[in-house]
Design an enzyme around this catalytic site. Structure first.
Site, PDB file in Angstrom:
ATOM      1  N   GLU A 463      -0.293  -2.659   3.027  1.00  0.00           N
ATOM      2  CA  GLU A 463      -1.186  -3.576   3.750  1.00  0.00           C
ATOM      3  C   GLU A 463      -0.810  -5.052   3.702  1.00  0.00           C
ATOM      4  OE1 GLU A 463      -5.134  -2.515   2.353  1.00  0.00           O
ATOM      5  OE2 GLU A 463      -5.183  -0.761   3.651  1.00  0.00           O
ATOM      6  N   GLU A 562      -4.538   6.017   6.425  1.00  0.00           N
ATOM      7  CA  GLU A 562      -5.663   5.794   5.495  1.00  0.00           C
ATOM      8  C   GLU A 562      -6.948   5.739   6.291  1.00  0.00           C
ATOM      9  OE1 GLU A 562      -5.917   2.514   2.815  1.00  0.00           O
ATOM     10  OE2 GLU A 562      -3.882   2.763   2.076  1.00  0.00           O
TER      11      GLU A 562
HETATM   12  C1  BMA Z   1      -7.112   0.632   1.401  1.00  0.00           C
HETATM   13  C2  BMA Z   1      -6.174   0.987   0.277  1.00  0.00           C
HETATM   14  C3  BMA Z   1      -6.655   0.547  -1.051  1.00  0.00           C
HETATM   15  C4  BMA Z   1      -8.130   0.600  -1.170  1.00  0.00           C
HETATM   16  C5  BMA Z   1      -8.762   1.393  -0.090  1.00  0.00           C
HETATM   17  C6  BMA Z   1     -10.247   1.417  -0.136  1.00  0.00           C
HETATM   18  O1  BMA Z   1      -7.019  -0.631   1.828  1.00  0.00           O
HETATM   19  O2  BMA Z   1      -4.889   0.616   0.548  1.00  0.00           O
HETATM   20  O3  BMA Z   1      -6.184  -0.750  -1.280  1.00  0.00           O
HETATM   21  O4  BMA Z   1      -8.478   1.078  -2.400  1.00  0.00           O
HETATM   22  O5  BMA Z   1      -8.407   0.876   1.140  1.00  0.00           O
HETATM   23  O6  BMA Z   1     -10.805   0.146   0.031  1.00  0.00           O
END
Ligand code: BMA
Length: 901
Positions: A463, A562
């Site tokens: 990120e 994610e």
């Molecule tokens: C994303 C991940 C982590 C984090 C998760 C939940 O940004 O890369 O950095 O724990 O979200 O917030």
């Protein structure tokens, strides 16, 4: 014992049979703080927190508020020391090295009171010259650690030109500041799902190595396709040799040989070793007729693995050093090309030329104290991923480059690994020292991890492109600042890391960040203006404010690397870290464990959108009911979102789609707290994990409403088209075990595709099916072979939120007929039990709980709309029927205690 070993070694040396030996320094060490008021015995590999705990100086660091209570530990400086014996013969070796496979992190090392070296990177292996300091007989070593927190603070303070953000984590994380200034597990300074335990200690093996001429330090094997006729594969064997200083005067000439074990295939090269560090590449041609098999991701074929033995043979010395490395034959291609009907580029992986939809989640460190992670637990977690039909895990960039066994097991199980480099959610300094340090770290890790066929991509960071592009940390408060950070970003990931990786490994793609726009990010000079663009690359998507049952809110991205929602772990897991007074929703403990701003309120909001809140019972019952509801809500949210990604693989709608990856955040936990995980700390499956097994099933259906239409998609990850399968849609009421209506369609299910198989008007379906109102009914769907045999799981679509469901009654659900199955090996259980479940009424979200018994059910959290079902329980430790019956409980949504019933 040690004495015997050295006598043997000595004889071998005299006979000229040994060119290399070692002294293992793992085991018991003395541990002392700099104030000198704590002196204990400690363990290596290990860390100071677990040593203090074992010595009875502190309690369990995970208990209640101890993460904050024990902050002092990481702020002190600790020394690890011990004595050890060196047999006289050992001193005859030309080279004597202290080999530290992992020091955590900032340390100065003394042997017999003499300085031998320093470390400042936990991800690096260090070797220090001991030739002039070792003596025969008793020797002493001391490793003086400096607090990582102090070190990071000082490094930050000395970076005076501009601040490198973020300085400190948000207060809710109760963390330490400036982890970006130290090459250490970034989440050890806290994260939004984990505690700050900035450990110190010798976290990997430590030993002394003596050798005379040379040692093969590392071997990196990568494979590529041959010409397809006489050569099916080309194996590039990169051999890294440490050469004794004696050889720099009299170069060593010999043959470097690589041999594919079990086959008559080898390659030789005559080499002359003279520089202290030599690297030689051998290329081995594999002909099609020797019949090596490919490594495939799970679900697509076998995971064939081979051993390659590398040795250096010198005319005078005979066979010298050897090293055997496991590897596999497979190709990886990240396809980024134009898609008809869509702006932008595709983003998907082909393994062995087959496009593969990547299903899985994100992996974080399994414990703050790495020495507590057993190989059994690692295997259990990875097996849990496979059992939930995952084929990919992303080793996330805020943790560690994982232990070898993670990659070994992933190779064996067929889990593809997207490997981040360890940089996350921050800007980083780029002074020469920092970059030099990173460069060595990258070289070492690429060589260590790169042998594993499971690893299919390298990614620069987590990120950081997004953080820069969308100004998370005030980096564009002035254009000077923005261009500085942008230039720093390019320097670190593009000018240093990328070429380092590519010079060693051309066999996998390098992606500069996750998320990024892939090739488009490159076009935009490495920082895209919108790294979340749905037309390119991968996307991270979080939204806790809108209704997660509404699929129209999700990005129709090329690849979702994610996305997630939090839930609480089970009461059993929380109980181990808390005491009775903590077991209420608004307890200090409950707020303390939440590291994500507004996290508890966000969970409550998602629950309230669709479920009746627990308002009855005592406060403990309400606590347990809320834990259950948080897991139901999480499972439903991630199910809806994952199904959306899977059904988007074969279509382009308004220019977006062709989704080829769904990796939710996050697989596992680092401690007992509310997080995005689907497997709790200790290994219990949350409801989400059982759901994942279904929404990631190779063949599944999705039902959803698109405005007035009710649509059913069939999704298949199978490599072969299935002709004449049927899809069944059923309409049910909440009050009956019999469906109101069935609709079936027969179709040919395309391989590797998602296709719409039913598209009808919802109101018509409800009316024609004889359902009085949306509140009373729901739909189910499945794919069947031969009309009746289920092909994949049954899915359900709820037409309303559960506060307004009509006809649902409180079901009495009982567990009966529990028997031990003779073959426990199923699901690798110590005992497998079969049980029958009976219900008096249809029941949503049926949850079986095996109490204090460790294990999992064959299914859980399901909708029960038949009077009886058969399930299995896979116990991790042997259990009897009586033990199980004593522990097992079952509940469903209607058991939530409310005041009005
Ligand atoms: C994303 C991940 C982590 C984090 C998760 C939940 O940004 O890369 O950095 O724990 O979200 O917030």
């Amino acid at each position: 014992m040690a004495g015997v070993k050295f006598v043997l070694l000595f004889i071998l040396v005299i006979l000229g049979l040994s060119y290399e030996e070692g002294i293992d320094l793992n085991g018991e060490w003395n541990v002392e703080n700099n104030k000198g008021d704590i002196k204990i015995r400690g363990k290596v590999p290990g860390c100071v927190h677990t040593d203090l705990m074992a010595a009875g100086k502190i309690g369990d660091p995970y208990y209640r508020f101890n993460d904050v209570e024990y902050r002092w530990i990481a702020k002190e400086n600790w020394t690890y020391s011990r004595e050890f014996d060196v047999p006289g013969g050992m001193l005859d070796f030309n080279e004597l090295l202290l080999l530290c496979e992992g020091l955590d992190t900032v340390a100065t090392i003394f042997v017999n009171g003499k300085f031998v070296g320093q470390s400042d990177n936990m991800f690096k292996r260090y070797m220090f010259d001991l030739k002039s300091v070792l003596k025969s007989g008793r020797n002493a070593i001391a490793v003086n650690f400096t607090s990582a927190i102090t070190y990071a603070m000082e490094k930050n303070a000395s970076h005076t030109q501009y601040m490198v953000p973020p300085d400190c984590p948000p207060a809710v994380q109760k963390g330490e500041c400036h982890p970006n200034f130290i090459r250490k597990e970034q989440c050890s300074f806290s994260w939004d799902w984990g505690p700050a335990f900035a450990t110190q200690g010798i976290w990997k093996n430590i030993s002394i190595q003596g050798y005379d001429n040379s040692v093969i330090r590392d071997v990196l094997i990568t494979t590529r396709k041959g010409d397809g006729r006489s050569v099916s594969w080309k194996v590039d064997v990169n051999v890294f040799i440490d050469v004794a200083s004696t050889a720099t005067n009299t170069p060593l000439t010999g043959i470097l040989n690589a041999q594919l074990e079990g086959f008559q295939v080898s390659v030789n090269k005559t080499v002359t070793l003279s520089a202290p560090k030599e690297s030689v590449t051998l290329t081995m041609n594999i002909s099609p007729d020797i019949g090596v098999g490919k490594w495939w991701p799970v679900g697509y074929g076998r995971q064939m693995l081979y051993n390659l033995r590398v040795s250096f043979i010198n005319k005078e010395l005979g066979e010298g050093p050897t090293k055997t490395v496991k590897f596999g034959f497979r190709t990886v291609e990240l396809v980024q090309e134009k898609i008809p009907g869509s702006p932008g580029l595709s983003f998907y992986f082909k393994i062995n030329d087959l496009p593969i939809f990547m299903k899985g989640s994100n992996w974080i460190p399994a414990d703050a104290f790495k020495n507590r992670i057993t190989p059994e637990y690692t295997r259990y977690l990875l097996q849990s991923a496979v059992d939930a039909n995952m084929n990919t895990l992303r080793v996330w960039g805020g943790g560690i480059y994982e232990h070898d066994d993670v990659y070994d097991i992933a190779d064996e199980l067929g889990i593809m690994i997207w490997q981040d480099f360890m940089f996350a959610c921050a800007m980083y300094p780029v002074d020469d020292d920092f970059l030099g340090n990173v460069r060595e770290e990258i070289q070492q890790q690429v060589v260590r991890i790169g042998n594993h066929p499971a690893v299919i991509a390298w990614s620069g960071n987590n990120e950081n492109e997004a953080a820069l592009a969308t100004n998370w940390y005030g980096t564009d408060n002035s254009s000077w600042l923005y261009y500085t950070f942008r230039a720093d970003y390019v320097k670190l990931y593009i000018d240093v890391i990328k070429p380092e990786v590519e010079s060693l490994d051309q066999s996998r793609p390098f992606i500069s960040s996750s998320p990024s726009n892939g090739k488009e990010t490159v076009m935009e000079h490495s920082v895209a203006h919108d790294p979340y663009d749905n037309h390119y690359g991968d996307v991270h998507y979080y939204n806790y404010l809108t209704d997660c049952w509404d699929w129209t809110t999700f990005p129709k991205t090329r690849f979702a690397s994610e996305y997630g929602f939090q839930s609480w772990p089970s009461f059993h897991t929380l109980k181990n870290a808390s005491e009775e007074g903590d077991w209420t929703l608004n307890s200090g403990f409950n707020n303390h464990r939440q590291h994500h701003g507004d996290g508890n309120a966000q969970m409550m909001d998602q629950v309230m959108l669709h479920f009746p809140l627990p308002t009855g019972g005592d406060s403990l019952q309400q606590y347990k009911d809320f834990i259950y509801l948080s897991q139901v809500a999480q499972a439903m949210c991630i199910k809806t979102e994952s199904e959306f990604y899977r059904r988007s693989r074969s279509e382009i709608v308004n220019g977006t789609g062709h989704t080829m990856g769904a990796l939710y955040w996050q697989l596992n936990d680092i401690w007992q707290g509310p997080t995005w995980s689907s497997v709790e700390y200790g290994g219990r499956w949350k409801m989400l994990h059982y759901y994942a097994a279904k929404f990631f099933a190779p063949v599944m259906t999705v039902i959803f409403e698109d405005k007035e239409q009710l649509k059913v998609y069939a999704v298949s990850d199978l490599a072969i088209k299935q002709n004449q399968v049927t899809s069944q849609l059923q309409l049910w009421t909440w009050s009956s075990f019999k469906p109101l209506q069935n609709w079936t369609v027969t179709f040919d299910m395309e391989a590797n595709a998602a296709m719409m198989v039913i598209n009808m008007t919802t109101t018509q379906l409800i009316k024609n099916g004889g359902c009085p109102a949306r509140e009373t009914c729901y739909f189910t769907s499945a794919v069947c072979l031969n009309k009746t045999r289920l092909f994949g799981p049954v899915n359900a679509h709820f037409l309303i939120s559960f506060q307004s469901a009509k006809g649902l009654t409180k079901a009495k659900i009982t567990v009966t007929n529990v028997t031990v199955l003779p073959d426990a090996s199923k699901a690798r259980a110590a005992t497998t039990l079969r049980l029958e479940l009976k219900t008096t009424a249809p029941a949503p979200f049926v949850w079986l709980d095996a109490g204090d018994l460790e294990g999992r059910f064959s299914d859980n959290g399901f909708l029960m709309n038949t009077e009886t079902i058969t399930l299995e329980f896979y116990a991790r430790k042997s259990v009897t029927v009586a033990m199980f019956q004593k522990e097992v409980t079952v509940q469903s949504l209607m058991d939530i205690k409310r005041e009005n019933y």
